[in-house]
Design a protein around this motif. Structure first.
Motif, mmCIF file in Angstrom:
data_model
loop_
_atom_site.group_PDB
_atom_site.id
_atom_site.type_symbol
_atom_site.label_atom_id
_atom_site.label_comp_id
_atom_site.label_asym_id
_atom_site.label_seq_id
_atom_site.Cartn_x
_atom_site.Cartn_y
_atom_site.Cartn_z
ATOM 1 N N VAL A 7 18.429 133.376 19.459
ATOM 2 C CA VAL A 7 19.737 133.386 18.369
ATOM 3 C C VAL A 7 20.062 134.859 18.230
ATOM 4 O O VAL A 7 19.353 135.303 17.388
ATOM 5 C CB VAL A 7 19.484 132.249 17.607
ATOM 6 C CG1 VAL A 7 20.627 132.141 16.603
ATOM 7 C CG2 VAL A 7 18.833 130.964 17.941
ATOM 8 N N GLU A 8 20.938 135.065 18.412
ATOM 9 C CA GLU A 8 21.792 136.377 17.947
ATOM 10 C C GLU A 8 22.703 136.270 17.460
ATOM 11 O O GLU A 8 23.428 137.024 16.725
ATOM 12 C CB GLU A 8 21.984 137.435 19.229
ATOM 13 C CG GLU A 8 20.462 137.826 19.923
ATOM 14 C CD GLU A 8 20.832 138.869 21.046
ATOM 15 O OE1 GLU A 8 21.749 139.138 21.304
ATOM 16 O OE2 GLU A 8 19.904 139.437 21.438
ATOM 17 N N ARG A 9 23.429 134.817 17.450
ATOM 18 C CA ARG A 9 24.544 134.633 16.689
ATOM 19 C C ARG A 9 24.629 133.151 16.397
ATOM 20 O O ARG A 9 24.298 132.293 17.215
ATOM 21 C CB ARG A 9 26.012 134.864 17.652
ATOM 22 C CG ARG A 9 27.094 133.994 16.907
ATOM 23 C CD ARG A 9 28.391 133.963 17.995
ATOM 24 N NE ARG A 9 29.495 133.060 17.463
ATOM 25 C CZ ARG A 9 30.590 133.762 17.063
ATOM 26 N NH1 ARG A 9 31.041 135.133 16.981
ATOM 27 N NH2 ARG A 9 31.592 132.835 16.757
ATOM 28 N N LEU A 10 24.725 132.964 15.031
ATOM 29 C CA LEU A 10 24.312 131.766 14.298
ATOM 30 C C LEU A 10 25.638 131.374 13.626
ATOM 31 O O LEU A 10 26.365 131.864 12.751
ATOM 32 C CB LEU A 10 23.269 131.851 13.319
ATOM 33 C CG LEU A 10 22.736 130.499 12.767
ATOM 34 C CD1 LEU A 10 22.373 129.569 13.683
ATOM 35 C CD2 LEU A 10 21.875 130.641 11.769
ATOM 36 N N ASP A 11 26.382 130.045 14.258
ATOM 37 C CA ASP A 11 27.656 129.527 13.688
ATOM 38 C C ASP A 11 27.027 128.468 12.605
ATOM 39 O O ASP A 11 26.592 127.308 13.188
ATOM 40 C CB ASP A 11 28.531 129.004 14.955
ATOM 41 C CG ASP A 11 29.076 130.266 15.581
ATOM 42 O OD1 ASP A 11 29.996 130.862 15.129
ATOM 43 O OD2 ASP A 11 28.528 130.549 16.667
ATOM 44 N N THR A 77 31.833 137.025 9.021
ATOM 45 C CA THR A 77 30.734 137.186 9.863
ATOM 46 C C THR A 77 29.845 138.280 9.183
ATOM 47 O O THR A 77 30.261 139.551 8.556
ATOM 48 C CB THR A 77 31.086 137.953 11.233
ATOM 49 O OG1 THR A 77 32.127 137.353 11.926
ATOM 50 C CG2 THR A 77 29.746 138.427 12.186
ATOM 51 N N PRO A 79 26.160 140.231 9.121
ATOM 52 C CA PRO A 79 24.965 140.986 9.697
ATOM 53 C C PRO A 79 23.501 140.694 8.931
ATOM 54 O O PRO A 79 23.693 141.021 7.840
ATOM 55 C CB PRO A 79 25.199 142.344 9.699
ATOM 56 C CG PRO A 79 26.162 142.703 8.649
ATOM 57 C CD PRO A 79 27.095 141.516 8.601
ATOM 58 N N ASP A 97 17.662 141.035 14.466
ATOM 59 C CA ASP A 97 19.205 140.965 13.953
ATOM 60 C C ASP A 97 20.083 139.876 14.544
ATOM 61 O O ASP A 97 19.725 139.693 15.779
ATOM 62 C CB ASP A 97 19.772 142.468 14.233
ATOM 63 C CG ASP A 97 19.013 143.513 13.493
ATOM 64 O OD1 ASP A 97 18.636 143.542 12.420
ATOM 65 O OD2 ASP A 97 19.122 144.814 14.298
ATOM 66 N N LEU A 98 20.787 139.291 13.788
ATOM 67 C CA LEU A 98 21.830 138.575 14.271
ATOM 68 C C LEU A 98 22.945 138.395 13.444
ATOM 69 O O LEU A 98 22.949 138.917 12.375
ATOM 70 C CB LEU A 98 20.999 136.852 14.303
ATOM 71 C CG LEU A 98 20.473 136.246 12.691
ATOM 72 C CD1 LEU A 98 21.732 135.470 12.037
ATOM 73 C CD2 LEU A 98 19.423 135.451 13.145
ATOM 74 N N ASP A 99 23.954 137.648 13.993
ATOM 75 C CA ASP A 99 25.062 137.804 13.126
ATOM 76 C C ASP A 99 25.479 136.481 12.861
ATOM 77 O O ASP A 99 25.441 135.381 13.535
ATOM 78 C CB ASP A 99 26.302 138.094 14.206
ATOM 79 C CG ASP A 99 26.506 139.577 14.405
ATOM 80 O OD1 ASP A 99 25.962 140.368 13.384
ATOM 81 O OD2 ASP A 99 26.977 139.913 15.391
ATOM 82 N N LEU A 100 25.567 136.095 11.501
ATOM 83 C CA LEU A 100 25.917 134.778 11.073
ATOM 84 C C LEU A 100 27.422 134.681 10.824
ATOM 85 O O LEU A 100 27.848 135.481 10.164
ATOM 86 C CB LEU A 100 25.335 134.712 9.606
ATOM 87 C CG LEU A 100 25.815 133.373 8.762
ATOM 88 C CD1 LEU A 100 25.479 132.115 9.456
ATOM 89 C CD2 LEU A 100 25.153 133.350 7.397
ATOM 90 N N VAL A 101 27.972 133.579 11.520
ATOM 91 C CA VAL A 101 29.340 133.224 11.438
ATOM 92 C C VAL A 101 29.665 132.307 10.904
ATOM 93 O O VAL A 101 29.285 131.203 11.023
ATOM 94 C CB VAL A 101 30.004 133.300 12.898
ATOM 95 C CG1 VAL A 101 31.389 133.107 13.005
ATOM 96 C CG2 VAL A 101 29.647 134.544 13.820
#
Length: 746
Positions: A7-11, A77, A79, A97-101
């Motif tokens: 998981v690098e992007r979490l919506d 978004t 970081p 690191d991941l982006d929380l959207v």
């Protein structure tokens, strides 16, 4: 340690949750107990399962991070850095690191206080608009009246509501007067509309009658008594009266007699009676022979009904035009004149603030069209437009700043059906004057206008005002709400961008925390959706670096992205106290750390724990602390900072650098009181007067708080008199010099 994740992007929606699986490998040579911390968001939003993971060297294991967001978490978004740490000394952290959207989730809720008001004609409701979503909303309010009998005004009619905030609007409601009858409920709704969301609240205006039931009962009883009295009088008149019945109607009220040849004229009355006249009969004219004229008076500018307009039915007479009947229009512009004698009439409309007009579209009776009023019939559709004189709207605008600081403009746009949406009054935006007042003149009337107020950095605000012909209307005061601001920038160590820095501030009583990414846009940070105008204190923290604090002022709607924060390496701390010669804490002493890569300084406290100080961000090693304060001798203390633990507090005593001189003024061996003694070094001059007593007896003098140096002493016995004695004296730092001053000899 090594960590990886798919998981690098979490919506995650507001109020929802998300899962981040982590695969961890223990690359150390010892058994580790691993735990996870978070940079960029509050730790209490995350839950780790398990909370601690024990791994042998080169073994791998799984950690699951569950994120739960509150309902009003702001959209955007973020970081986020997940830090996997070991408990063994010297263990190296691993980062993911991941982006929380967080998607937008607009939601409105309305409530009213009160929701039901009992009154005769008008009432005020306060409607609260609550933003339960996670994005700022521009909300438009409107009132919905199902039976169209109420007049409503919303102030303000548009609102800007940030997430979690509650803003109110006042709804003024006016209903038509109710003369008789029971209380009547007039329901209406207030609807709030914003992007992708809406809400409604029900209101009730309960109207009381103007004439109460008790008063109505009394009036009925009085009417019954009056009718009995009238019947008694009329009956007595019929019994005892001798005069014949003499009431007659004008000839025009009777139809002409039809002759044998089919014409309507007669030798006695060659002119036929007007159409609709009654047949002549013996006895009095029957009741109810009058006509009724009805219609609607509308504004020539907006086509809407206009109330309180006088409508006159007029006929020609030998003395000119005569008003036969009159009526006033209702709020919707309708009118009705009943009991009008049958015939033809000119209809005139007039009112203050409006141009007088006659039916047929003429300003005078010349050329006016006649309206036929048949007996016992209703002549409907006698509609007329009326032109109002130009109107004026004035008011005041408050921005929360001093008058004249914010440039505000206003324009009025016609808001009636069929109006050109590209027409504005004036054509160019009108600037508000220095006092915050404005005047919009020469507005076509009657009409409804939307007034739009614009200012840099503020949310546009619109109010609705209706003006009548020639009216000078004072609008309600307008309060402009500032737009949200933003603070952003770059964090470095002096040369390279610095990731993993936690940036925190307080907004609306809540702590807002973001982090700088360690990959991608390393070191960048953004604090969005900040209420303005306001002052924010930003705190930058990172393990192994000294904490930085920056104060940022945001004007209305300001967006700042130019902050360049340099964090100093090292987290060494030195504490201590500066004392004076009496052992009391000495405030205002400048403490400077020298001998390191970066020169740091601070000042000892002047209140609370007076004389104490704290220096942070120092590199391990040897440094020199220098203590300075005007009027005191400087002092330096060597300090060694160790990476293994804190340094012991430092205590320094500063001696006063100010001295004094004292002695006795004598003449012939006798002390002289009242003599003026002056000391000067060419820059500083001090003056005193010898006393009648003291340590040396009469003639004693004392000049204190003199910086160390050589001074010339002089004595005068009268004001402005000659110098009668002089001497040169040297004052040591913090010392006391003694010098007698004899007059008339050495």
């Amino acid at each position: 340690m090594r960590v990886s994740s798919t998981v690098e992007r979490l919506d995650v929606p507001p109020g929802g949750s998300g899962i981040v699986p982590l695969q961890v490998i223990n690359t150390s040579a010892v058994i580790e107990s691993l735990s996870v911390s978070v940079i960029g968001l509050p730790d209490d939003l995350f839950r780790s399962e398990p909370t601690a993971l024990a791994l042998f060297p080169e073994a791998s294991g799984a950690l699951t991070m569950t994120l739960a967001l509150p309902d009003a978490f702001p959209a955007g978004t973020y970081p986020v850095t997940l830090v996997v740490s070991g408990s063994a000394p010297g263990a190296r952290d691993a980062f993911h690191d991941l982006d929380l959207v967080v998607p937008p989730h607009p939601h409105l809720a309305l409530s009213a206080t009160p929701s039901r008001v009992r009154t005769r004609g008008r009432a005020a409701f306060v409607v609260e608009v609550r933003n339960d979503g996670n994005v700022p909303l521009d909300v438009a309010l409107r009132a919905l009246d199902s039976d169209r009998t109420l007049r409503t005004t919303l102030t303000p009619s548009t609102l800007s509501v940030v997430p979690g905030a509650v803003t109110s609007s006042t709804v003024l409601v006016r209903g038509p007067r109710q003369l008789l009858g029971s209380d009547r409920d007039r329901p209406l709704k207030v609807a709030a509309q914003a992007t992708d969301t809406q809400s409604e609240v029900d209101l009730v205006l309960r109207q009381r009658s103007t004439i109460s039931r008790g008063l109505l009962t009394a009036l009925i009883l009085l009417s019954i008594l009056a009718l009995w009295a009238l019947a008694f009088l009329l009956g007595m008149k019929q019994v005892f009266g001798t005069d014949p019945f003499t009431k007659v109607a004008p000839p025009s009220f009777f139809a002409a007699t039809v002759s044998e040849d089919g014409t309507t004229g007669t030798p006695e009355n060659p002119n036929p009676a007007p159409a609709g006249a009654l047949q002549k009969t013996d006895g009095p004219v029957p009741a109810g022979v009058g006509a009724t004229i009805t219609g609607v008076i509308t504004g020539a500018s907006d086509g809407q009904g206009v109330g309180r307009i006088t409508v006159d039915a007029m006929r020609n007479s030998p003395k000119g035009l005569v008003v036969v009947s009159s009526a006033a229009t209702q709020d919707d512009g309708s009118y009705s004149m009943a009991g009008v004698f049958p015939g033809s009439y000119m209809i005139r409309v007039s009112a203050d603030g409006y141009e007088t007009a006659f039916y047929g579209g003429t300003p005078t009776s010349d050329g006016a069209a006649f309206v036929a009023a048949p007996a016992q019939q209703v002549k409907s559709g006698v509609n007329m437009p009326i032109t109002g004189l130009p109107a004026t709207i004035s008011g005041h605008v408050d921005t929360g700043e001093a008058p004249g600081v914010v440039a505000v403009t206003v324009q009025a746009r016609p808001a009636w059906d069929g109006a050109d949406p590209n027409t504005f009054y004036p054509a160019a935006p009108l600037p508000i004057d220095a006092s915050g007042s404005y005047v919009l003149s020469n507005l076509p009337a009657p009409g409804t206008y939307e007034l739009t107020f614009l200012a840099p950095g503020y949310q546009p605000t619109t109010i609705t005002e209706r003006v009548l012909g020639g009216q000078n209307r004072f609008a309600l005061d307008v309060r402009l709400g500032a737009g949200t601001g933003q603070i952003g920038g770059l964090v470095t160590d002096g040369r390279n961008p610095l990731g993993g820095v936690q940036v925190s501030t307080t907004s609306a009583g809540k702590t807002l925390v973001v982090g700088t990414p360690t990959v991608g846009q390393v070191g960048q940070f953004v604090l969005p959706n900040l209420p303005t105008p306001a002052t924010y204190v930003l705190t930058f923290t990172k393990q192994g670096f000294s904490t930085r604090t920056v104060v940022v002022d945001l004007t209305a709607g300001q967006i700042r992205g130019d902050l360049n924060i340099v964090m100093s390496g090292g987290a060494g701390v030195v504490t201590g106290t500066a004392l004076d010669s009496s052992g009391a804490g000495l405030g205002g002493v400048t403490v400077t750390a020298g001998g390191s890569a970066t020169t740091l300084s601070t000042t000892t406290l002047t209140s609370g724990a007076v004389g104490t100080f704290t220096l942070t961000g120092l590199q391990p090693g040897s440094i020199t602390l220098t203590f300075t304060k005007p009027g005191y001798t400087s002092a330096s203390v060597p300090v060694t900072l160790s990476a293994s633990g804190p340094t012991a507090p430092v205590t320094v005593t500063l001696s006063s650098a100010l001295g004094s001189v004292t002695g006795q003024v004598t003449q012939g061996g006798v002390g002289v009181a009242g003599a003026t003694v002056q000391a000067t070094d060419g820059v500083i001059t001090r003056t005193t007067t010898s006393t009648a007593g003291g340590a040396h007896g009469a003639g004693t003098y004392l000049l204190a708080d003199l910086p160390a140096g050589t001074y010339t002493l002089s004595v005068t016995t009268t004001t402005g008199g000659p110098v009668v004695a002089t001497a040169v004296v040297t004052i040591p730092p913090g010392g006391v010099a003694s010098q007698d001053l004899p007059i008339g000899g050495p």
